[in-house]
Design a protein around this motif. Sequence first.
Motif, short mmCIF file in Angstrom:
data_model
loop_
_atom_site.label_atom_id
_atom_site.label_comp_id
_atom_site.label_asym_id
_atom_site.label_seq_id
_atom_site.Cartn_x
_atom_site.Cartn_y
_atom_site.Cartn_z
N GLY A 1 -8.73 -4.93 -5.90
CA GLY A 1 -7.51 -5.68 -5.57
C GLY A 1 -7.10 -6.54 -6.75
N TYR B 1 -3.86 -2.83 -5.09
CA TYR B 1 -5.13 -2.13 -5.26
C TYR B 1 -4.97 -1.00 -6.24
CZ TYR B 1 -7.23 -5.00 -1.79
OH TYR B 1 -7.73 -6.10 -1.15
N VAL C 1 0.87 -1.18 0.00
CA VAL C 1 0.00 0.00 0.00
C VAL C 1 0.91 1.23 0.00
CG1 VAL C 1 -1.82 1.24 1.23
CG2 VAL C 1 -1.79 -1.26 1.27
N ARG D 1 -7.73 -1.37 2.56
CA ARG D 1 -6.97 -2.34 1.77
C ARG D 1 -6.54 -3.54 2.62
NH1 ARG D 1 -7.07 2.44 -0.50
NH2 ARG D 1 -6.61 2.78 -2.71
#
Length: 569
Positions: free
Chosen positions: A190, A180, A81, A93
């Motif tokens: 995703g 993502y 991320v 996420r």
Amino acid sequence: MDIHLSTCRKNKAAILWEGEPGDTRTLTYQQLSVEVNRLANALKSLGVKKGDVVGIYMGMVPETLQAMLACSRIGATHNVVFGGFSAEALRDRLLDSKAKILLTQDGAYRKGTASALKGAVHGILDQVPSLQNVVVLKRTGQETPMKEVRDLWWHDLISGRSTECKAEGFDSEHPLFILYTSGSTGKPKGILHTTGGYLTQARFTTRHVFDLKDEDVYFCTADVGWITGHSYLAYGPLMNGATLLMYEGVPTYPAPDRLWSMIDRHQVTIFYTAPTAIRSFMRLGDEFPNRHRLSSLRLLGTVGEPINPEAWMWYQRVIGKKRCPIVDTWWQTETGAIMISPMPGAIATKPGSATLPLPGILADVVTKEGKPCKANEGGLLVVKHPWPSMLRTVFGDPERYTKTYFSDFKKQKWYFTGDGARKDKDGYFWIMGRVDDVVNVSGHRLGTAEIESALVSHPKVAESAVVARPDDLKGSALIAFVSLKSQVSSGTPDLPSIQEELKAWVSKEIGPIARPDEIRFADALPKTRSGKIMRRLLREMVTTGKTSGDTSTLEDFSVLEKLRSSEED
Ligand code: 7RM
């Protein structure tokens, strides 16, 4: 990794790293492998097993690459991320991917200051029930909240671990990572990539598109939080045994010539960046690259957006000194690796075109009905046959996978990219941007990218974004957001006369049909961290006056506020 350890690459630099404050580190393949193994053993000690998801919320430090490799070594699926995302974006996420472990840092250096990573998200991690441990790398040494038992320091965790860890074998379809990516609306998707196909195409394309040789120093400016950071900073170069340069901070710190100085100091031969970065270097002026020789460079690349010919020519002249081929590489998070791009030396380039699909890639431009488009007729970019590194699904949402990518050309079973494009008489592909960014003015289909390219070719303009607002008369009215070159904006520009000048310019360059109805000046445009202009937000702003959709991928929120207040001026 292991394939290099039995060759003379064993003691070759894998990673040349520079921190933003100027600290440097070098890791050979052997040293990298030791670190990866220690971390992999540490993850195992936390109970991480094949198929578990490990979140990685880190900056541009070598440990981030080690983390990705350690996961893949033991069959864990990483979910990187981007470190600039908010706590909420991280939480969503981690929740969606059911992450078991989070690897993060105390902080990262950016724009000359230590900005908190762990501290910024600490409070929200309790909202992720699947999360068992949080491992924190000490980078800045700043004060960092830690939760007893759950939170561990990286250095404590790896201390004393064995430096041997068998690379386990997995099925080629075993999930390697989830990444993502924002959809045009709604929650981020995703994107799931698996092992064999992804790695094959990442390795092949890195080698052939960048013409990679053992002697090269390869510099990709993409953040690991983006697919380019996965395929062309981490996996592709390392699988090929390359020496890569990795940089922690912003390109303008401590001075606007930071990257050019790094290129000279490390004798970089291959440089890969995004058009938005190139345009901002252009905006800063030639004096910064001109302070350096840049004579080591031999190949330049771009990715992320259509590159306007103006920026292409500048890149070729000021950075490449007219010696370096430019590879304009078209691909997506979903495609995993480069799909349309020249192979340097083999394919003649045209400024603004990604040229031709790579061998084995069946890309085409078709009408809505799936008929082939004529030369130079705008249409939809599709891929007609599967390719090794294609996404396998949208994690946890197979229906969204089918609907987003395979419903437009269901009968033909083609993949729809979401991009508009045209092929010229030589079969070269010209990407026109996302189809959502195609507007209809008085019955004419115009790519906003085309109008933006015209605006940016005006000597006073640094960057622009064009969006449409519904208009009773014309169908759409065109609103152009423009940022002026610093030499222009730092004076006292006569804005109303520049507005007229720019409207006339677009009329002349494309035709009166493309003449913007309104020009708004802005210091900066809303962008994702990877540099894509979020036209959707601008569209919402000019139609409803506010922005409502997902803004989790926006890099700098203050830009939106400034744009809003600029309307009232
Ligand atoms: C690698 C990456 C994908 C979208 C894609 C296009 C645009 C990317 C180019 C380009 C014109 C290029 N992944 N795009 N590369 N447009 N020329 N060379 O960017 O998932 O973040 O974005 O980016 O619209 O669909 S991404």
